[in-house]
Design a protein around this motif. Sequence first.
Motif, PDB file in Angstrom:
ATOM      1  N   ILE A  96      27.910  18.175  24.419  1.00  0.00           N
ATOM      2  CA  ILE A  96      27.518  17.702  23.052  1.00  0.00           C
ATOM      3  C   ILE A  96      28.647  17.470  22.380  1.00  0.00           C
ATOM      4  CG2 ILE A  96      26.556  18.388  20.659  1.00  0.00           C
ATOM      5  CD1 ILE A  96      24.698  20.098  21.932  1.00  0.00           C
ATOM      6  N   HIS A  97      28.901  16.398  21.989  1.00  0.00           N
ATOM      7  CA  HIS A  97      30.020  15.907  21.110  1.00  0.00           C
ATOM      8  C   HIS A  97      29.699  16.038  19.668  1.00  0.00           C
ATOM      9  CE1 HIS A  97      33.196  13.568  19.352  1.00  0.00           C
ATOM     10  NE2 HIS A  97      32.570  12.695  18.926  1.00  0.00           N
ATOM     11  N   TRP A  98      30.451  16.707  18.666  1.00  0.00           N
ATOM     12  CA  TRP A  98      30.207  16.889  17.224  1.00  0.00           C
ATOM     13  C   TRP A  98      30.982  15.712  16.589  1.00  0.00           C
ATOM     14  CZ3 TRP A  98      26.842  20.438  17.356  1.00  0.00           C
ATOM     15  CH2 TRP A  98      26.587  21.180  18.600  1.00  0.00           C
ATOM     16  N   HIS A  99      30.313  14.547  16.324  1.00  0.00           N
ATOM     17  CA  HIS A  99      30.957  13.332  15.836  1.00  0.00           C
ATOM     18  C   HIS A  99      31.265  13.481  14.547  1.00  0.00           C
ATOM     19  CE1 HIS A  99      30.763   8.795  16.035  1.00  0.00           C
ATOM     20  NE2 HIS A  99      30.993   9.058  14.721  1.00  0.00           N
ATOM     21  N   GLY A 100      32.618  13.243  14.206  1.00  0.00           N
ATOM     22  CA  GLY A 100      33.119  13.308  12.869  1.00  0.00           C
ATOM     23  C   GLY A 100      33.504  14.748  12.473  1.00  0.00           C
ATOM     24  N   TYR A 137      25.562  15.012  15.943  1.00  0.00           N
ATOM     25  CA  TYR A 137      25.834  15.464  17.309  1.00  0.00           C
ATOM     26  C   TYR A 137      24.991  14.447  18.582  1.00  0.00           C
ATOM     27  CZ  TYR A 137      21.548  18.313  17.040  1.00  0.00           C
ATOM     28  OH  TYR A 137      20.000  18.715  16.770  1.00  0.00           O
ATOM     29  N   HIS A 138      25.692  14.261  19.677  1.00  0.00           N
ATOM     30  CA  HIS A 138      25.118  13.496  20.531  1.00  0.00           C
ATOM     31  C   HIS A 138      25.913  14.004  21.857  1.00  0.00           C
ATOM     32  CE1 HIS A 138      28.207  10.638  20.964  1.00  0.00           C
ATOM     33  NE2 HIS A 138      28.374  10.881  19.638  1.00  0.00           N
ATOM     34  N   PRO A 139      25.175  13.553  23.140  1.00  0.00           N
ATOM     35  CA  PRO A 139      26.022  13.886  24.350  1.00  0.00           C
ATOM     36  C   PRO A 139      27.335  12.898  24.657  1.00  0.00           C
ATOM     37  CG  PRO A 139      23.658  13.462  24.849  1.00  0.00           C
ATOM     38  CD  PRO A 139      23.739  13.015  23.540  1.00  0.00           C
ATOM     39  N   PHE A 373      35.106   0.988  15.560  1.00  0.00           N
ATOM     40  CA  PHE A 373      36.290   1.946  16.004  1.00  0.00           C
ATOM     41  C   PHE A 373      36.202   3.477  15.580  1.00  0.00           C
ATOM     42  CE2 PHE A 373      40.703   3.803  15.209  1.00  0.00           C
ATOM     43  CZ  PHE A 373      41.343   3.916  16.212  1.00  0.00           C
ATOM     44  N   HIS A 374      36.108   4.409  16.544  1.00  0.00           N
ATOM     45  CA  HIS A 374      35.939   5.703  16.310  1.00  0.00           C
ATOM     46  C   HIS A 374      36.844   6.664  17.004  1.00  0.00           C
ATOM     47  CE1 HIS A 374      34.261   9.765  15.941  1.00  0.00           C
ATOM     48  NE2 HIS A 374      33.613   9.851  17.258  1.00  0.00           N
ATOM     49  N   VAL A 375      37.507   7.684  16.223  1.00  0.00           N
ATOM     50  CA  VAL A 375      38.284   8.574  16.782  1.00  0.00           C
ATOM     51  C   VAL A 375      37.677  10.035  16.689  1.00  0.00           C
ATOM     52  CG1 VAL A 375      40.655   9.347  16.451  1.00  0.00           C
ATOM     53  CG2 VAL A 375      40.325   7.069  15.753  1.00  0.00           C
ATOM     54  N   HIS A 376      37.870  10.743  17.984  1.00  0.00           N
ATOM     55  CA  HIS A 376      37.447  12.127  17.928  1.00  0.00           C
ATOM     56  C   HIS A 376      38.659  13.115  17.352  1.00  0.00           C
ATOM     57  CE1 HIS A 376      34.275  11.941  21.654  1.00  0.00           C
ATOM     58  NE2 HIS A 376      34.399  10.976  20.966  1.00  0.00           N
ATOM     59  N   GLY A 377      37.959  14.146  16.937  1.00  0.00           N
ATOM     60  CA  GLY A 377      38.881  15.242  16.327  1.00  0.00           C
ATOM     61  C   GLY A 377      39.885  15.097  15.229  1.00  0.00           C
ATOM     62  N   CYS A 423      35.435   2.270  21.204  1.00  0.00           N
ATOM     63  CA  CYS A 423      34.282   1.765  20.571  1.00  0.00           C
ATOM     64  C   CYS A 423      32.909   2.536  20.582  1.00  0.00           C
ATOM     65  CB  CYS A 423      34.276   0.314  20.957  1.00  0.00           C
ATOM     66  SG  CYS A 423      32.759  -0.627  20.387  1.00  0.00           S
ATOM     67  N   HIS A 424      32.229   2.413  19.257  1.00  0.00           N
ATOM     68  CA  HIS A 424      30.837   3.288  19.252  1.00  0.00           C
ATOM     69  C   HIS A 424      29.811   2.394  19.716  1.00  0.00           C
ATOM     70  CE1 HIS A 424      28.417   6.817  19.026  1.00  0.00           C
ATOM     71  NE2 HIS A 424      29.633   7.549  18.686  1.00  0.00           N
ATOM     72  N   ILE A 425      30.102   1.017  20.059  1.00  0.00           N
ATOM     73  CA  ILE A 425      29.025   0.342  20.973  1.00  0.00           C
ATOM     74  C   ILE A 425      28.818   0.991  22.385  1.00  0.00           C
ATOM     75  CG2 ILE A 425      28.270  -1.904  21.724  1.00  0.00           C
ATOM     76  CD1 ILE A 425      28.380  -2.036  18.695  1.00  0.00           C
TER      77      ILE A 425
HETATM   78 CU1  C2O Z   1      30.002   9.430  18.545  1.00  0.00          CU
HETATM   79 CU2  C2O Z   1      32.955   9.559  21.115  1.00  0.00          CU
HETATM   80  O1  C2O Z   1      31.435   9.556  19.920  1.00  0.00           O
END
Ligand code: C2O
Length: 440
Positions: A96-100, A137-139, A373-377, A423-425
């Motif tokens: 699980i990734h906790w997006h944002g 949250y998502h895998p 464009f998305h950055v983790h953490g 990229c979140h596509i």
């Molecule tokens: Cu919704 Cu790498 O993330």
Amino acid sequence: MKRLLCTLLLLVGCRETVDVAQTKRAGTTFVEPIDATDLDPDPNVVRVALTASALAPGGAYAYAYNATNPGPTLRAKVGDRLIVELTNDLGAPTTIHWHGVAVPFEMDGVTWMRGPVAPGATFTYQFDLPTAGTFWYHPHFDTERQVEGGLYGALIVEDPAEPAPDRELVLIVDAVDELAPGQRAHGHGKLVTRWRVNGVETPTLTLAGGTAVRARVINASNVGILALRYPGLSQIGSDQGLLPSRRTTPRLKIGPGDRVDVEIAIGMEDVVLEADAYSLNGGDAWGDPTTLMRIEVMNPTAPPAPIAWPFPGGAVTPDPGYADIVYAFAGSDRSRDWMINGERFPNVTIETIPLGGAAIVDVTNLSPSEHPFHVHGLTFEVLAVNGVAPEMRTVEDTIMLAIRDRVRLRIDGDNPGDWMTHCHILPHAEEGMMTVLRVE
Ligand code: C2O
Ligand code: CU
């Protein structure tokens, strides 16, 4: 018999009656994801159990958390500790990734520091929630398939200082059928016109006139860009909580992974949330908008006054003009070759931001596709889009880049780790459009 009756009643409006009945039947009842049960008596700890499992084949979704699509909403208040006990019954590895959310690196759900959770295994994620806002949250393992399969849910971090609206809505939107078996469903010119809201197409919700609504909108699509509109669209929040002030706009473009909070005042008339047809090729939307959901008014009355949100204000940081890090997004749908700076993950150059420092990051989209464009953490302040400073201070973790867009960001190195930046596509990410941003 019915036809005969209609023929007889044609002149007095039977046809109209039938049409109204059909309109009502066309939609389905709006459903909201259930809130997860907090298993911890401590008021500052939220502990929930999530089981990822495969559903019976044949349905719209293949996977679920706690057997519901979307997964349960995790709700906590800012500063709380969140503990999630994940049981993996998928029959395949997952994370699980906790997006944002600025989680410690080892809790981020990427697999290069800690392997995925094996089939049949359990893993406990735990971290504090430093910022109020609308997260999800998502895998982050076999992401394209697992997310499309229905593994996602909302993570709402409330700020007790914010007033409670009459009604809060969690709207997780997902484009329909993005990954048909054996097919690449994200043809770049394909207009997205069918959406699910919390798992249901064009649902209808009934609310009383005078209701002030805070809607938390999450785009959980693999590919679909949501061009949201409704009369009087009023944005109050973005990826990282309340905006500095209210923003009214005719249309909001919400890319995959992105979140917005909007306010909806229910008054005399039904409110229809619509999506303009849009594709990865970008450009202005064309064609008729499609209905995302309807809010029908019961007991119409004057709309409520705008909610007095404790907007934080704050000025836009001036763009210093230089760049510490430059990212150029390039690629093509024909070659299925998506790159950042000419590199495809995992063969990438790791850029570094000093811990406690900051970096000016310049991102340009040189490809014939739009990209979120998305950055983790970490989070970033938007300094400029195509040379123009934003109208207000904007702090985000995901930002849409239209074709040829150039955005200038300031990323604070306030969380140590090797942060996935992509990229979140989801098919673009899987086809190479990912890199690593190190804070140390
Ligand atoms: Cu919704 Cu790498 O993330
Ligand atoms: Cu992309």
